[in-house]
Design an enzyme around this catalytic site. Structure first.
Site, short mmCIF file in Angstrom:
data_model
loop_
_atom_site.label_atom_id
_atom_site.label_comp_id
_atom_site.label_asym_id
_atom_site.label_seq_id
_atom_site.Cartn_x
_atom_site.Cartn_y
_atom_site.Cartn_z
N ARG A 1 11.19 -22.40 -7.43
CA ARG A 1 12.28 -21.92 -6.66
C ARG A 1 12.23 -20.47 -6.36
O ARG A 1 12.43 -19.99 -5.29
CB ARG A 1 13.70 -22.36 -7.11
N THR B 1 21.27 -36.31 -0.95
CA THR B 1 21.38 -35.80 -2.09
C THR B 1 22.57 -34.73 -2.21
O THR B 1 22.90 -34.62 -3.48
CB THR B 1 19.80 -34.72 -2.26
N ALA C 1 15.07 -42.67 -9.54
CA ALA C 1 16.30 -43.15 -9.80
C ALA C 1 16.58 -44.23 -10.23
O ALA C 1 15.65 -45.13 -9.90
CB ALA C 1 17.34 -42.63 -8.76
N ARG D 1 17.81 -20.45 -12.20
CA ARG D 1 18.85 -20.21 -13.49
C ARG D 1 17.41 -19.87 -14.67
O ARG D 1 18.18 -20.31 -15.73
CB ARG D 1 19.42 -21.45 -13.82
N TRP E 1 19.05 -36.84 -16.43
CA TRP E 1 17.75 -36.04 -16.03
C TRP E 1 16.44 -37.05 -16.20
O TRP E 1 16.23 -37.38 -17.45
CB TRP E 1 17.45 -34.73 -16.73
N SER F 1 19.97 -40.02 -11.62
CA SER F 1 18.58 -39.38 -11.88
C SER F 1 18.49 -38.32 -12.73
O SER F 1 17.46 -37.58 -12.92
CB SER F 1 18.15 -39.04 -10.51
N GLU G 1 0.89 -1.25 -0.07
CA GLU G 1 -0.10 -0.06 0.02
C GLU G 1 0.80 1.32 -0.16
O GLU G 1 0.61 2.27 -0.69
CB GLU G 1 -0.98 0.01 1.05
#
Length: 322
Positions: free
Chosen positions: A180, A192, A158, A203, A166, A164, A47
């Site tokens: 993200r 991971t 995977a 990106r 892609w 995994s 505002e």
């Protein structure tokens, strides 16, 4: 109001600990003269920015805001309800009432006491959805948690070796980067981190600066550049995070689901069959199929290039704010 909601959505992932509010000011002739969305870090408020852009053209006009204007003065800035009164607006249109007890209707009362016409619950569902992260933190004391899973048709994440990259194609991966950019923090498990050394940044051209903070779920040693969560319950101490994205892997997904802390699932399904491979989720405490039904509601489904996105939201008994 739809334009105000769109402005607020764009600020998601940058406004914490404040809500990502959108605001439009229209002059007495019906022309848009001011636009604002909560600034990064939460101040200035939407505002205040919209009124600053509108200047004297706001007098006699209408302000549309997705959340009730705040009524408490902060060391970081004045109350928005006071700014609206000073601007001489004739009418204020609000998406939803602020559940924060410091405002919670008091902002609307200040406006009405000043002779300003107030209309509430306009595009309320859309406004509520746009600020779901902040509203979750107000209601449950923790961020809204989204779990991202990239799966094959047969539900594998995977190969048996752990490979995994892609599973999904470029369009699905671009959508993950967009997600993200609209989260305050992104979390993975140590497995991971060790297997993939993920950057977890954004990106997409023009959004690179919106990469979220990185968190690691682990009871092991701290890692430089990562915030540590020792258990899923540590999300209750993330008081400056509205939206948390959990990306991997299976053990982390299982831990959050078993703790019933996932509010939303983004399931990216690739048109491949892996066969023997790694499961996306392990045992989460369900011992009967009947217990699994009624917990999740499909909210969206669309094609992303060769892949398919499915969005599910957790059905809870306390969905209402406050």
């Amino acid at each position: 109001m739809a334009a105000a909601v769109a402005l607020g959505r764009d600020a998601q992932g940058t406004s914490a600990p404040n809500p990502n509010v959108g605001c439009i000011v229209v002059d007495a002739d019906g022309t848009i003269v001011g636009r604002g969305a909560t600034a990064p870090g939460g101040r200035p408020h939407a505002e205040a920015l919209a009124l600053a852009e509108a200047g004297t053209r706001a007098r006699g006009g209408t302000l549309f805001t997705t959340l009730e204007p705040c009524n408490h003065r902060s060391p970081r800035g004045p109350a928005c309800s006071a700014l609206i009164v000073e601007a001489g607006l004739a009418r204020v249109v609000v998406g939803i009432v602020d559940p924060d007890p410091r405002t919670a209707g008091a902002g609307l009362k200040r406006l009405e006491d000043a002779g300003i016409a107030v209309t509430t619950d306009v595009c309320a569902d859309e406004a509520r959805d746009s600020m779901a992260g902040w509203l979750t933190r107000q209601r449950l004391g923790r961020p809204r948690i989204t779990l991202k899973l990239a799966l094959s048709i047969d539900g594998k994440i995977a190969l048996p070796s752990g490979e995994s990259k892609w599973i999904t194609g470029e369009d699905a991966r671009a959508h993950v980067h967009f997600e993200r950019a609209h989260h305050d923090m992104i979390l993975v498990g140590r497995g991971t981190l060790q297997a993939d050394t993920p950057r977890l940044d954004v990106r997409l051209p023009g959004l690179e600066e919106r990469s979220p903070r990185r968190a690691l779920l682990s009871r092991g040693e701290a890692v430089t550049g990562w915030e540590m969560l020792r258990s899923p319950q540590d999300v209750f101490r993330l008081h400056d995070v509205n939206d948390l994205l959990v990306e991997g892997g299976s053990a982390t997904a299982t831990a959050f689901l078993a703790a019933d802390l996932v509010d939303r699932i983004l399931l990216y399904r690739a048109p491949i069959i892996i066969g023997e491979g790694r499961q996306s989720v392990g045992y989460i405490g369900l011992d009967a199929i009947g217990d699994a039904h009624g917990r999740w509601e499909a909210r969206d489904g669309r094609s992303l290039g060769i892949d398919r996105l499915e969005v599910y939201e957790r059905v809870r008994s306390n969905q209402a704010e406050g």
